[in-house]
Design an enzyme around this catalytic site. Sequence first.
Site: not given
Length: 292
Positions: A162, A211, A282
């Site tokens: 990520r 998320s 995130e």
Amino acid sequence: MELKVQTNVALSQFTTYRTGGPARFFAPARNWQQIFGLREFAKSKGMPYLIIGGGSNVLFADEGYPGLVILNQMDKLRIHGKNVTADSAVSISKLVLLTAKHNLGGVSGFALIPGSIGGAVYGNAGVPDISISDVFVHAEILPENSDTPIIVGSDYCKFDYRTSHFKDTKDIILNVTLKLKSTPAAIIKTEINQYIKARTIKQPIGLSCGSFFKNPGQFPSAGWLIDQSGCKGMEVGGAQVSEKHANFIMNTGKASTADILELAMEVYNRVEEKYNINLEPEVQILPKNPFI
Ligand code: EPU
């Protein structure tokens, strides 16, 4: 070249969270020359600038953004052999669906990822079995201090879970080339349907950034940690930790960014207290990330 710069434009309309105050300056851009001109404009005023695509992974403060927000509107897509080159503002779902029509697959898992391909490369988006870096060939970028686009490969991008090198630079991703696999359209459709089914079972539908926190490792996941810390259903103002998936912090309709951040901080603190793990968002929080 004439640049259409507007002032005090509400950013909530450009994010999937539907929160956030105004951008001091705002302008759409349809090609790299406009992006370049806008970047020069921001630099000449000595103010921060930022480029956004699908707005699915950004959370703007209620006070807004004190510089220039450039809305990326470059959205052409070209298939050549088994590769696809997509301008950075092409939505990932559009990329998956259009390439499927040409019997090109290998990326069905991305079908439900919100946002644009540029954002997906920036954050190396993905699902547990596949990330953008797995199918990445190269990208054309406008480097931070250059007036000429260049092509860069995986080495330059330093992909990791990520994240990518782009988070450490002010490079602007213009287009991305991905390598696909010959796959009959009917098979891709079945795969996409399976992903949709799995997602609707596990994840809530509504206003969110997907998320909220990264998974700290393979196991335990952020969702599990937050769940076990008793956070499901917790609310601050119009923000709520989803009852369906604990790593989704929802805007139930009237949340402010402050509500979302206060709730996320409470979640962060509870997980830290119980497991001594510091979750990392995130979502990109702007202009300042309170978690670091
Ligand atoms: N879990 C709980 N309680 C919860 C939620 C999850 O115990 O409330 C447990 C699950 O039972 C499972 C584990 O946590 O054992 C992992 O949960 P899940 O399978 O839902 O996957 P995830 O790691 O939470 C990741 C991506 C999602 C992606 C799904 C696809 C991250 C941070 N998230 O979620 O991506 O859709 O896999 O299965 O990598 C996004 O990045 O925005 C996003 C939605």
